[in-house]
Design a protein around this motif. Structure first.
Motif, PDB file in Angstrom:
ATOM      1  N   SER A 130      -5.944  40.077  74.434  1.00  0.00           N
ATOM      2  CA  SER A 130      -7.250  40.943  75.188  1.00  0.00           C
ATOM      3  C   SER A 130      -8.448  40.333  74.530  1.00  0.00           C
ATOM      4  O   SER A 130      -9.516  41.001  75.032  1.00  0.00           O
ATOM      5  CB  SER A 130      -7.037  42.339  75.188  1.00  0.00           C
ATOM      6  N   GLU A 131      -8.251  39.861  73.206  1.00  0.00           N
ATOM      7  CA  GLU A 131      -9.585  39.506  72.362  1.00  0.00           C
ATOM      8  C   GLU A 131     -10.386  38.072  73.271  1.00  0.00           C
ATOM      9  O   GLU A 131     -11.422  37.698  72.805  1.00  0.00           O
ATOM     10  CB  GLU A 131      -9.336  39.077  71.208  1.00  0.00           C
ATOM     11  N   MET A 132      -9.577  37.579  74.232  1.00  0.00           N
ATOM     12  CA  MET A 132     -10.640  36.521  75.176  1.00  0.00           C
ATOM     13  C   MET A 132     -11.385  36.885  76.163  1.00  0.00           C
ATOM     14  O   MET A 132     -10.941  37.057  77.095  1.00  0.00           O
ATOM     15  CB  MET A 132      -9.437  35.526  75.809  1.00  0.00           C
ATOM     16  N   THR A 133     -12.525  37.337  75.523  1.00  0.00           N
ATOM     17  CA  THR A 133     -13.492  37.905  76.550  1.00  0.00           C
ATOM     18  C   THR A 133     -14.668  37.274  76.471  1.00  0.00           C
ATOM     19  O   THR A 133     -15.165  36.325  75.647  1.00  0.00           O
ATOM     20  CB  THR A 133     -13.831  39.117  75.960  1.00  0.00           C
ATOM     21  N   GLN A 375       3.462  50.058  69.608  1.00  0.00           N
ATOM     22  CA  GLN A 375       3.653  48.660  69.718  1.00  0.00           C
ATOM     23  C   GLN A 375       2.678  47.805  70.269  1.00  0.00           C
ATOM     24  O   GLN A 375       2.145  46.862  69.833  1.00  0.00           O
ATOM     25  CB  GLN A 375       5.036  48.381  70.534  1.00  0.00           C
ATOM     26  N   LYS A 376       2.044  48.523  71.249  1.00  0.00           N
ATOM     27  CA  LYS A 376       0.867  47.896  72.056  1.00  0.00           C
ATOM     28  C   LYS A 376      -0.464  47.795  70.852  1.00  0.00           C
ATOM     29  O   LYS A 376      -1.286  46.764  70.839  1.00  0.00           O
ATOM     30  CB  LYS A 376       0.416  48.359  73.110  1.00  0.00           C
ATOM     31  N   ILE A 377      -0.469  49.007  70.114  1.00  0.00           N
ATOM     32  CA  ILE A 377      -1.540  48.864  69.039  1.00  0.00           C
ATOM     33  C   ILE A 377      -1.335  47.919  67.965  1.00  0.00           C
ATOM     34  O   ILE A 377      -2.157  47.318  67.521  1.00  0.00           O
ATOM     35  CB  ILE A 377      -1.785  50.311  68.545  1.00  0.00           C
ATOM     36  N   ASP A 378      -0.089  47.774  67.597  1.00  0.00           N
ATOM     37  CA  ASP A 378       0.201  46.829  66.671  1.00  0.00           C
ATOM     38  C   ASP A 378      -0.050  45.350  67.282  1.00  0.00           C
ATOM     39  O   ASP A 378      -0.698  44.706  66.586  1.00  0.00           O
ATOM     40  CB  ASP A 378       1.761  46.700  66.354  1.00  0.00           C
ATOM     41  N   VAL A 379       0.446  45.101  68.611  1.00  0.00           N
ATOM     42  CA  VAL A 379      -0.089  43.860  69.050  1.00  0.00           C
ATOM     43  C   VAL A 379      -1.701  43.428  68.934  1.00  0.00           C
ATOM     44  O   VAL A 379      -2.247  42.447  68.689  1.00  0.00           O
ATOM     45  CB  VAL A 379       0.293  43.756  70.547  1.00  0.00           C
ATOM     46  N   ASP A 380      -2.234  44.428  69.324  1.00  0.00           N
ATOM     47  CA  ASP A 380      -3.655  44.633  69.631  1.00  0.00           C
ATOM     48  C   ASP A 380      -4.497  44.644  68.288  1.00  0.00           C
ATOM     49  O   ASP A 380      -5.474  43.667  68.031  1.00  0.00           O
ATOM     50  CB  ASP A 380      -4.293  45.902  70.335  1.00  0.00           C
ATOM     51  N   LEU A 381      -3.738  45.260  67.152  1.00  0.00           N
ATOM     52  CA  LEU A 381      -4.310  45.046  65.879  1.00  0.00           C
ATOM     53  C   LEU A 381      -4.133  43.480  65.493  1.00  0.00           C
ATOM     54  O   LEU A 381      -4.994  42.996  64.790  1.00  0.00           O
ATOM     55  CB  LEU A 381      -3.430  45.772  64.964  1.00  0.00           C
ATOM     56  N   GLU A 382      -3.084  42.932  65.647  1.00  0.00           N
ATOM     57  CA  GLU A 382      -2.748  41.570  65.321  1.00  0.00           C
ATOM     58  C   GLU A 382      -3.807  40.739  65.985  1.00  0.00           C
ATOM     59  O   GLU A 382      -4.555  39.789  65.537  1.00  0.00           O
ATOM     60  CB  GLU A 382      -1.475  41.036  65.647  1.00  0.00           C
ATOM     61  N   ASN A 383      -4.064  40.887  67.286  1.00  0.00           N
ATOM     62  CA  ASN A 383      -4.923  40.110  67.951  1.00  0.00           C
ATOM     63  C   ASN A 383      -6.614  40.273  67.371  1.00  0.00           C
ATOM     64  O   ASN A 383      -7.246  39.241  67.404  1.00  0.00           O
ATOM     65  CB  ASN A 383      -5.021  40.459  69.418  1.00  0.00           C
ATOM     66  N   GLN A 385      -7.210  41.358  64.284  1.00  0.00           N
ATOM     67  CA  GLN A 385      -7.264  40.605  63.119  1.00  0.00           C
ATOM     68  C   GLN A 385      -7.512  39.095  63.234  1.00  0.00           C
ATOM     69  O   GLN A 385      -8.323  38.457  62.479  1.00  0.00           O
ATOM     70  CB  GLN A 385      -5.995  40.954  62.348  1.00  0.00           C
ATOM     71  N   HIS A 386      -6.535  38.553  64.260  1.00  0.00           N
ATOM     72  CA  HIS A 386      -7.038  37.060  64.372  1.00  0.00           C
ATOM     73  C   HIS A 386      -8.343  36.757  65.013  1.00  0.00           C
ATOM     74  O   HIS A 386      -9.183  35.911  64.321  1.00  0.00           O
ATOM     75  CB  HIS A 386      -5.887  36.602  65.464  1.00  0.00           C
ATOM     76  N   SER A 387      -8.813  37.536  65.746  1.00  0.00           N
ATOM     77  CA  SER A 387     -10.245  37.419  66.399  1.00  0.00           C
ATOM     78  C   SER A 387     -11.149  37.698  65.325  1.00  0.00           C
ATOM     79  O   SER A 387     -12.105  36.918  65.220  1.00  0.00           O
ATOM     80  CB  SER A 387     -10.378  38.390  67.410  1.00  0.00           C
ATOM     81  N   LEU A 388     -11.038  38.526  64.326  1.00  0.00           N
ATOM     82  CA  LEU A 388     -11.619  38.790  63.274  1.00  0.00           C
ATOM     83  C   LEU A 388     -12.070  37.596  62.220  1.00  0.00           C
ATOM     84  O   LEU A 388     -12.983  37.209  61.775  1.00  0.00           O
ATOM     85  CB  LEU A 388     -11.382  39.994  62.653  1.00  0.00           C
ATOM     86  N   MET A 389     -10.787  37.163  61.863  1.00  0.00           N
ATOM     87  CA  MET A 389     -10.692  35.990  60.908  1.00  0.00           C
ATOM     88  C   MET A 389     -11.157  34.642  61.646  1.00  0.00           C
ATOM     89  O   MET A 389     -12.005  33.813  61.110  1.00  0.00           O
ATOM     90  CB  MET A 389      -9.163  35.770  60.579  1.00  0.00           C
TER      91      MET A 389
END
Length: 433
Positions: A130-133, A375-383, A385-389
């Motif tokens: 969802s970070e591909m915006t 689980q969705k929150i975990d996935v979104d958190l990973e996304n 975190q990846h977007s932040l980095m």
């Protein structure tokens, strides 16, 4: 006394009379006088001619010398005028070449920002989920790339126009240089002719000195040519300053536009990083609360299951009592108040068990929902975190834009803050710690 006779012998020629002789003498005298008069007149006319020709020759030589002097002065005057124009052309060519070189350097310096922006866009395209915006940084970075490409086209067009102008100026400079050389050569030749006199050693008769030399022109044509050359140079110099100013303005405008867009893009990236961090922190808090809620749900399910087991034992007790009391005999097998209460207890316990089972099912369903959402929150958190980095690495990549002569200038924010405090006189409002 003897007589002597003389015999005269006359020449057999015609004898003239005394009158003819006198006439002959007079004629000879008159002719002599005439010849002497003619000789005197000839000597006088010769002397007059010598004097007149000497005077005319001297005046002709003087007028020629004066004409040569005037011509030399005129050539020197035009040579000085054209030499000043030539110096202006050389100065303008040098200045225009410097401006063109600076513009080309800035044009070459745009290659590095374009590659950096391309890397930043590629890196931000590596976001997942969802970070591909199409967020604001993406828009501003693409605008920055558009500004860079527009600056490239603008600077390239200006350099092309400057090159064309330099070509014309160099052509005019060559023509003016040839004109100056021709005038110097003509002045030297006329000076040599002016230095000649009748006693010079190199004088001789020439075959056809009065001929018109090949490719010669009239004085009016020469004067028109000189004026045309001067006007040609002035016409070429007329817009050279405007072209140099256009190059300078174009560079400054392109640099200011790029720096403004770079600051805007960097601000949006930092803002996006802040928003992503805030969203990540919010999700981490939600994740923590979800875990706590899931633990509470597990405890509640266990408590409900314990309560269900307890109510099952109570139901077994009530049903056993009813069944055992059904074994009474005779009239003792009556539906007494105890029987009614036992039936009521069984019904209540069965209803309680149904309620507990429904509640347990609801609790388990709620736990499953909590688990799925966690689980969705975990996935979104990973996304996130990846977007932040990714954005942080993109920001680090953009540090390359701040280096070099034409890069974004790094300022000290604390010094700017202190300056703003002094300008706004806010130091009196700041509380002393």
């Amino acid at each position: 006394m003897p007589f002597h006779a003389v015999v005269t012998m006359e020449k057999p020629l015609q004898h003239i009379s005394l009158a003819d002789w006198n006439a002959r003498v007079a004629r000879l005298r008159n002719v002599a006088d005439s010849r002497r008069a003619d000789a005197f007149a000839l000597r006088h006319s010769s002397r007059t001619l010598r004097n007149e020709t000497r005077i005319e020759g001297d005046w002709a030589n003087y007028e020629t010398n004066e004409a040569l002097t005037d011509r030399i002065a005129q050539l020197n005057s035009w040579r000085e005028v054209i030499s000043k124009t030539f110096e202006r052309i050389e100065l303008e060519i040098k200045s225009l070449q410097e401006e063109k070189a600076l513009t080309e350097r800035e044009l070459d310096a745009l290659t590095a920002p374009i590659s950096v922006i391309s890397e930043v866009l590629t890196m931000r395209d590596s976001r997942i989920g969802s970070e591909m915006t199409y967020d604001e940084p993406d828009k501003e970075i693409k605008n920055e790339l558009f500004v860079l490409e527009n600056n490239q086209r603008l600077l390239a067009d200006r350099c092309q126009k400057a090159w064309e102008k330099l070509t014309r100026l160099e052509e005019v400079r060559y023509k003016i240089g040839m004109e100056i050389e021709n005038k110097i050569e003509a002045v030297d030749l006329d000076n040599v002719q002016l230095a000649l006199d009748r006693n010079s050693a190199t004088l001789s008769y020439k075959p056809d000195p009065l001929r018109n030399p090949k490719n010669c022109c009239s004085y009016e044509a020469w004067l028109g040519h000189v004026k045309n050359m001067k006007q040609l140079a002035e016409n070429e110099l007329a817009d050279t300053s405007a072209i140099r100013e256009a190059l300078f303005v174009c560079r400054e405008k392109a640099r200011n536009m790029l720096q403004a867009q770079q600051e805007r893009a960097e601000h949006t990236i930092r803002k996006r990083i802040f928003e992503t961090q805030r969203a990540r922190n919010e999700l981490e808090w939600q994740q923590l609360k979800m875990k706590e809620e899931m633990e509470s749900a597990v405890c509640e399910i266990k408590t409900l299951e314990d309560a269900l087991r307890d109510k099952s034992d109570s139901l077994k007790l009530a049903e056993t009592r009813l069944e055992n009391r059904a074994q009474r005999s005779g009239m003792e097998l009556c539906l007494d108040h105890a029987h009614d209460l036992l039936c009521t207890e069984v019904e209540k316990l069965r209803e309680i068990r149904r309620s507990l089972k429904a509640k347990i099912d609801d609790a388990k369903a709620n736990f499953n929902l909590l688990s799925d959402h966690a689980q969705k929150i975990d996935v979104d958190l990973e996304n996130k975190q990846h977007s932040l980095m990714t954005d942080i690495r993109a920001l680090d990549l953009r540090l390359r834009l701040k280096g070099g002569e034409y890069g974004l200038k790094v300022t000290n924010p604390s010094a700017q803050t202190d300056r703003n405090i002094v300008l706004t006189r806010m130091e009196q409002e700041i509380p002393k710690s």
